[in-house]
Design a protein around this motif. Structure first.
Motif, PDB file in Angstrom:
ATOM      1  N   UNK A  26      -0.226  16.555 -27.323  1.00  0.00           N
ATOM      2  CA  UNK A  26       0.060  16.951 -28.709  1.00  0.00           C
ATOM      3  C   UNK A  26      -0.339  15.841 -29.680  1.00  0.00           C
ATOM      4  N   UNK A  27       0.005  14.604 -29.360  1.00  0.00           N
ATOM      5  CA  UNK A  27      -0.369  13.481 -30.231  1.00  0.00           C
ATOM      6  C   UNK A  27      -1.880  13.324 -30.325  1.00  0.00           C
ATOM      7  N   UNK A  28      -2.565  13.481 -29.200  1.00  0.00           N
ATOM      8  CA  UNK A  28      -4.019  13.345 -29.211  1.00  0.00           C
ATOM      9  C   UNK A  28      -4.679  14.455 -30.022  1.00  0.00           C
ATOM     10  N   UNK A  29      -4.111  15.633 -29.980  1.00  0.00           N
ATOM     11  CA  UNK A  29      -4.645  16.725 -30.811  1.00  0.00           C
ATOM     12  C   UNK A  29      -4.404  16.471 -32.293  1.00  0.00           C
ATOM     13  N   UNK A  30      -3.212  16.016 -32.621  1.00  0.00           N
ATOM     14  CA  UNK A  30      -2.883  15.821 -34.035  1.00  0.00           C
ATOM     15  C   UNK A  30      -3.696  14.702 -34.676  1.00  0.00           C
ATOM     16  N   UNK A  31      -4.002  13.656 -33.928  1.00  0.00           N
ATOM     17  CA  UNK A  31      -4.744  12.530 -34.493  1.00  0.00           C
ATOM     18  C   UNK A  31      -6.227  12.564 -34.138  1.00  0.00           C
ATOM     19  N   UNK A  32      -6.704  13.663 -33.568  1.00  0.00           N
ATOM     20  CA  UNK A  32      -8.125  13.777 -33.229  1.00  0.00           C
ATOM     21  C   UNK A  32      -9.036  13.689 -34.450  1.00  0.00           C
ATOM     22  N   UNK A  33      -8.699  14.301 -35.583  1.00  0.00           N
ATOM     23  CA  UNK A  33      -9.591  14.199 -36.742  1.00  0.00           C
ATOM     24  C   UNK A  33      -9.384  12.917 -37.557  1.00  0.00           C
ATOM     25  N   UNK A  34      -9.164  11.801 -36.901  1.00  0.00           N
ATOM     26  CA  UNK A  34      -8.936  10.528 -37.599  1.00  0.00           C
ATOM     27  C   UNK A  34     -10.235   9.976 -38.174  1.00  0.00           C
ATOM     28  N   UNK A  35     -10.080   9.247 -39.239  1.00  0.00           N
ATOM     29  CA  UNK A  35     -11.203   8.573 -39.899  1.00  0.00           C
ATOM     30  C   UNK A  35     -10.874   7.101 -40.075  1.00  0.00           C
ATOM     31  N   UNK A  36     -11.891   6.268 -39.957  1.00  0.00           N
ATOM     32  CA  UNK A  36     -11.793   4.873 -40.378  1.00  0.00           C
ATOM     33  C   UNK A  36     -12.757   4.755 -41.550  1.00  0.00           C
ATOM     34  N   UNK A  37     -12.187   4.670 -42.721  1.00  0.00           N
ATOM     35  CA  UNK A  37     -13.012   4.727 -43.925  1.00  0.00           C
ATOM     36  C   UNK A  37     -13.584   6.123 -44.063  1.00  0.00           C
ATOM     37  N   UNK A  38     -14.910   6.229 -44.083  1.00  0.00           N
ATOM     38  CA  UNK A  38     -15.545   7.542 -44.186  1.00  0.00           C
ATOM     39  C   UNK A  38     -16.190   7.965 -42.864  1.00  0.00           C
ATOM     40  N   UNK A  39     -15.898   7.240 -41.787  1.00  0.00           N
ATOM     41  CA  UNK A  39     -16.507   7.520 -40.486  1.00  0.00           C
ATOM     42  C   UNK A  39     -15.483   8.203 -39.577  1.00  0.00           C
ATOM     43  N   UNK A  40     -15.903   9.298 -38.938  1.00  0.00           N
ATOM     44  CA  UNK A  40     -15.026   9.961 -37.978  1.00  0.00           C
ATOM     45  C   UNK A  40     -14.834   9.045 -36.776  1.00  0.00           C
ATOM     46  N   UNK A  41     -13.588   8.808 -36.416  1.00  0.00           N
ATOM     47  CA  UNK A  41     -13.293   7.899 -35.309  1.00  0.00           C
ATOM     48  C   UNK A  41     -12.135   8.472 -34.496  1.00  0.00           C
ATOM     49  N   UNK A  42     -12.427   9.277 -33.478  1.00  0.00           N
ATOM     50  CA  UNK A  42     -11.367   9.901 -32.687  1.00  0.00           C
ATOM     51  C   UNK A  42     -10.770   8.924 -31.673  1.00  0.00           C
ATOM     52  N   UNK A  43      -9.916   8.061 -32.137  1.00  0.00           N
ATOM     53  CA  UNK A  43      -9.327   7.025 -31.288  1.00  0.00           C
ATOM     54  C   UNK A  43      -8.456   7.624 -30.189  1.00  0.00           C
ATOM     55  N   UNK A  44      -7.976   8.832 -30.377  1.00  0.00           N
ATOM     56  CA  UNK A  44      -7.114   9.435 -29.365  1.00  0.00           C
ATOM     57  C   UNK A  44      -7.877   9.794 -28.094  1.00  0.00           C
ATOM     58  N   UNK A  45      -9.187   9.898 -28.172  1.00  0.00           N
ATOM     59  CA  UNK A  45      -9.979  10.127 -26.968  1.00  0.00           C
ATOM     60  C   UNK A  45      -9.847   8.917 -26.042  1.00  0.00           C
ATOM     61  N   UNK A 103     -15.304  15.970 -26.750  1.00  0.00           N
ATOM     62  CA  UNK A 103     -15.064  14.597 -26.320  1.00  0.00           C
ATOM     63  C   UNK A 103     -13.628  14.420 -25.820  1.00  0.00           C
ATOM     64  N   UNK A 104     -12.670  15.040 -26.489  1.00  0.00           N
ATOM     65  CA  UNK A 104     -11.281  14.941 -26.046  1.00  0.00           C
ATOM     66  C   UNK A 104     -11.081  15.639 -24.705  1.00  0.00           C
ATOM     67  N   UNK A 105     -11.621  16.827 -24.552  1.00  0.00           N
ATOM     68  CA  UNK A 105     -11.450  17.553 -23.285  1.00  0.00           C
ATOM     69  C   UNK A 105     -12.149  16.815 -22.144  1.00  0.00           C
ATOM     70  N   UNK A 106     -13.358  16.370 -22.379  1.00  0.00           N
ATOM     71  CA  UNK A 106     -14.074  15.629 -21.334  1.00  0.00           C
ATOM     72  C   UNK A 106     -13.444  14.286 -21.028  1.00  0.00           C
ATOM     73  N   UNK A 107     -13.058  13.576 -22.080  1.00  0.00           N
ATOM     74  CA  UNK A 107     -12.449  12.262 -21.885  1.00  0.00           C
ATOM     75  C   UNK A 107     -11.065  12.330 -21.265  1.00  0.00           C
ATOM     76  N   UNK A 108     -10.380  13.440 -21.444  1.00  0.00           N
ATOM     77  CA  UNK A 108      -9.059  13.579 -20.855  1.00  0.00           C
ATOM     78  C   UNK A 108      -9.082  14.102 -19.435  1.00  0.00           C
ATOM     79  N   UNK A 109     -10.059  14.956 -19.123  1.00  0.00           N
ATOM     80  CA  UNK A 109     -10.065  15.574 -17.799  1.00  0.00           C
ATOM     81  C   UNK A 109     -10.925  14.846 -16.771  1.00  0.00           C
ATOM     82  N   UNK A 110     -12.104  14.373 -17.144  1.00  0.00           N
ATOM     83  CA  UNK A 110     -13.006  13.788 -16.151  1.00  0.00           C
ATOM     84  C   UNK A 110     -12.462  12.516 -15.500  1.00  0.00           C
ATOM     85  N   UNK A 111     -11.971  11.521 -16.254  1.00  0.00           N
ATOM     86  CA  UNK A 111     -11.410  10.345 -15.577  1.00  0.00           C
ATOM     87  C   UNK A 111     -10.164  10.672 -14.748  1.00  0.00           C
TER      88      UNK A 111
END
Length: 127
Positions: A26-45, A103-111
């Protein structure tokens, strides 16, 4: 510690791991559309890449049952799919056309699946 109380503690620990998988998804979904400045940065991945294999490894230490070992991964994936596609108020937190969703689905399931294979490969087989 007796065998009965050890078994009870292991079951409670697995339940906590499954609850952690739900909370992390749930936390990773909620913070998936994070930005650092004007750049998309999905840190939850990165969080998913690190925590999901860890949850699977701990579950593998607690039980030799394959379903219990895979439990955190299955619960995490189900939570991401359910809450990602049927979000609050009809919002989609996991849009199909967004690269961060993949990226979230792949990064969460593959490892985590790789860790599951490692754990299951080390466990003795019973016939």
């Amino acid at each position: 510690m007796s065998e009965h109380s050890r078994n009870w503690v292991d079951r409670c620990t697995v339940a906590v791991l499954l609850f952690d998988a739900v909370l992390l998804a749930i936390l990773e979904l909620l913070f998936l559309p994070s930005y650092i400045g004007s750049v998309q940065f999905p840190v939850t991945v990165a969080l998913a890449v690190f925590t999901n294999p860890l949850l699977v490894a701990v579950a593998g230490r607690l039980s030799s049952n394959g379903l219990v070992t895979a439990g955190p991964l299955l619960v995490w994936f189900a939570t991401v799919v359910v809450f990602g596609t049927m979000g609050p108020g009809g919002d989609m937190l996991l849009p199909a056309e967004d690269w961060r969703s993949y990226l979230l689905i792949g990064g969460g399931t593959l490892p985590a699946a790789a860790m599951l294979g490692i754990i299951r490969g080390k466990q003795p087989r019973t016939r």
